[in-house]
Write an enzyme that holds these catalytic residues in place. Structure first.
Site, short mmCIF file in Angstrom:
data_model
loop_
_atom_site.label_atom_id
_atom_site.label_comp_id
_atom_site.label_asym_id
_atom_site.label_seq_id
_atom_site.Cartn_x
_atom_site.Cartn_y
_atom_site.Cartn_z
N LYS A 278 0.74 -1.16 0.10
CA LYS A 278 -0.16 0.23 -0.08
C LYS A 278 0.78 1.21 0.03
CE LYS A 278 -3.91 -1.57 2.58
NZ LYS A 278 -5.17 -1.62 1.50
N ARG A 352 -10.35 -11.71 1.69
CA ARG A 352 -11.01 -12.71 1.24
C ARG A 352 -10.50 -14.05 1.60
NH1 ARG A 352 -11.60 -9.58 -4.18
NH2 ARG A 352 -11.27 -7.88 -2.53
N1 BES Z 1 -8.23 -3.83 4.37
C1 BES Z 1 -8.42 -3.51 2.95
C2 BES Z 1 -9.56 -2.70 2.90
C3 BES Z 1 -9.61 -1.16 3.39
C4 BES Z 1 -8.86 -0.17 2.73
C5 BES Z 1 -10.48 -0.91 4.37
C6 BES Z 1 -9.16 1.24 3.25
C7 BES Z 1 -10.48 0.31 5.05
C8 BES Z 1 -9.71 1.35 4.18
C9 BES Z 1 -8.20 -4.50 2.26
O1 BES Z 1 -7.64 -5.71 2.61
C10 BES Z 1 -7.88 -4.27 0.92
O2 BES Z 1 -6.65 -3.61 0.69
N2 BES Z 1 -8.51 -4.19 -0.30
C11 BES Z 1 -8.14 -3.78 -1.55
C12 BES Z 1 -9.04 -4.75 -2.51
C13 BES Z 1 -8.24 -4.59 -3.89
C14 BES Z 1 -6.95 -4.78 -3.76
C15 BES Z 1 -9.05 -5.34 -4.78
C16 BES Z 1 -8.74 -2.17 -1.77
O3 BES Z 1 -9.64 -1.94 -1.07
O4 BES Z 1 -8.09 -1.61 -2.33
MN MN Z 2 -5.72 -5.41 1.95
#
Ligand code: BES
Ligand code: MN
Ligand code: ZN
Length: 494
Positions: A278, A352
């Protein structure tokens, strides 16, 4: 903080502080109206003169009113009578709580029984009042010095004698829900160097030891999960020094023959994204990526406090998502416990991957009446719904309707998104049965579609709490949602 319900005449009651609501337009709910008549219109005069506005949340402390035995009266504005509802009631209760603390009135008697709101009972308002004051008292202090502030001690709700016992019960319910929310907030707020999967496992075992009769707790080690074939869950923690864990709570308040409702929480104690790292800004907030798990802890704790005659199984799938030489890489293919293979196209779609094996575990070892998973699953959910409702997706319309209704009445709303078959093809992979991402469109839905492939044998709903589990900005911190929604669901639908 202790709550009590008491059937007493508020005019005669000798109390350090009597809390009375007043409307903005000068109208008064009972018993404020009767007390006004008995005190030569003291309260109406203040509203007419403008010394008290009556606006929602405004407060005014008065000393020794002739005609009342109370030593003080705290007037609390309820706003416009025709606009008054349960949400406004919560704001009023919160303002009353703050004003009592400000004036150091730690013991008070409260007259909240005369509100007439459509579809609301005095007991439900009492429940909301207790929950509001209990959650208001929470301060995070584990890793920060905070000055000790006094806490409310005894709050007595004055009621009709016919409603007294129902209100008393509602106060206990609201207190337990508030305590459960605070427990969830505390786990959420803890930094990820303290709150690891192992720490969550220890906390779970400690809760089990405290409630031996009602609660059975099991923590599966990595070795045990490996033997069960949970390679998907384990793949998320590969890059981390921290061991992953699967936690199972069995709350048994009813006969063993009664199938449990199951709640399953995402417990990523830190989500760096893994190799699909990230961006740095705001990454600290990914310590909150275990708030789904925290809500399971909060619910289980609240159930132990209330001891209802129901069976509930709580499962937490926990891992830390970090990059390293051992971490899962984009393009890796893993075999889930269900046998379906997954191409990990993005290691940041890790929630997931832990939940799917937990769903298969639940299918194999429990006969669930329903399964609700709770997860900070997608940033896309914040884009779609903001921070007001949690996202709701389900393979069962009746279950979705029930959860929606529970969210409405618990003031912990959720809003349904469709998981139509047409979305499933976004998860096609050239190298595995399923891809773990579905592209840029409808990210919240395709995440749920992924989970639905592991939830074919039971009624299942998914709550995406990415937007609701914590607050950003100056008041950054976990909210304790959706503990109220889950409690409403579990207690109503045993
Ligand atoms: N934990 C995150 C989702 C999230 C992001 C929750 C920001 C709250 C605030 C999750 O694991 C994630 O990173 N999801 C990705 C999915 C994508 C790679 C398909 C996302 O939301 O960018
Ligand atoms: Mn994630
Ligand atoms: Zn995550």
């Amino acid at each position: 903080m202790l709550f009590a319900a008491k059937a007493a005449d508020p005019a005669r009651l000798n109390t350090p502080c009597l809390v009375l609501p007043v409307f903005e337009d000068g109208r008064l709910p009972e018993p404020s109206a009767s007390l006004d008549a008995q005190t030569r219109k003291t309260f109406s005069k203040l509203l007419i003169s403008g010394e008290m506005s009556g606006k929602l949340g405004d407060t005014l402390l008065l000393q020794q009113i002739e005609g009342l035995n109370a030593q003080r009266v705290l007037l609390v504005g309820a706003g416009k009578q025709e606009a008054f509802n349960a949400k406004k009631f919560v704001k009023l209760a919160s303002a009353a709580g703050k004003a009592l603390l400000k004036h150091n009135q730690l013991n008070a008697s409260v007259c909240f029984s005369g509100f007439e709101i459509k579809d609301e009972t005095p007991s439900h308002l009492a429940e909301l009042c207790a929950r509001t004051l209990v959650t208001q008292a929470y301060r995070y202090s584990t890793t920060k010095k905070v000055s000790k502030v006094p806490e409310l001690q005894q709050i007595t709700l004055l009621t009709d004698s016919a409603e007294r016992s129902a209100v008393q019960h509602a106060l206990a319910l609201g207190t337990a829900i508030g305590n459960g929310m605070n427990a969830a907030r505390q786990l959420g707020n803890l930094p990820a160097n303290i709150c690891t999967p192992t720490y969550l496992g220890q906390e779970a075992l400690a809760l089990g030891a405290k409630h031996r009769k009602l609660l059975k707790v099991k923590v599966l080690s990595e070795a045990q999960m490996r033997r069960l074939g949970m390679s998907s869950l384990l793949s998320v923690g590969h890059g981390s020094e921290q061991d992953s864990a699967l936690i199972v709570f069995e709350y048994k308040g009813a006969a063993a023959t009664q199938k449990p409702n199951v709640i399953l929480g995402k417990g990523i104690t830190f989500d760096s994204g893994g190799i699909s790292l990230k961006p740095g800004a705001g990454m600290d907030e990914m310590k909150f990526d275990m708030c789904g798990a925290a809500s399971v802890f909060g619910v289980i704790q609240a159930l132990c406090e209330l001891q209802p005659k129901i069976n509930v199984t709580g499962v937490v799938a926990s891992a830390e998502n970090l990059p390293s030489g051992r971490a899962t890489k984009p393009g890796d293919v893993i075999t889930t416990m269900s046998g379906q293979t997954v191409e990990v196209l993005n290691t940041d779609a890790e929630g997931r991957l832990v939940l799917c094996d937990a769903l298969t575990y639940i299918e194999r070892f429990f006969k669930p009446k329903s399964v609700v998973d709770i997860a900070t699953l997608t940033g896309a959910c914040i884009t779609a719904l903001g921070s007001i409702p949690s996202g709701l997706m389900s393979n069962d319309d009746a279950l979705a309707d029930t959860l929606y209704q529970c969210g409405q009445s618990a003031l912990d709303p959720c809003w349904r998104l469709p998981i139509w078959d047409e979305y499933q093809e976004q998860l096609n992979s050239n190298f595995a049965d399923i891809a773990n991402i579905g592209g840029p469109k409808a990210g919240t839905i395709t995440a749920a579609c992924f989970l639905s492939r592991f939830a074919k044998k039971f009624k299942w709903a998914h709550l995406d709490i990415a937007g609701t589990a914590w607050l950003q900005g100056a008041e950054k911190g976990a909210t304790g949602r959706p503990v109220p929604l889950l409690m409403q669901y579990l207690l109503n639908n045993a």
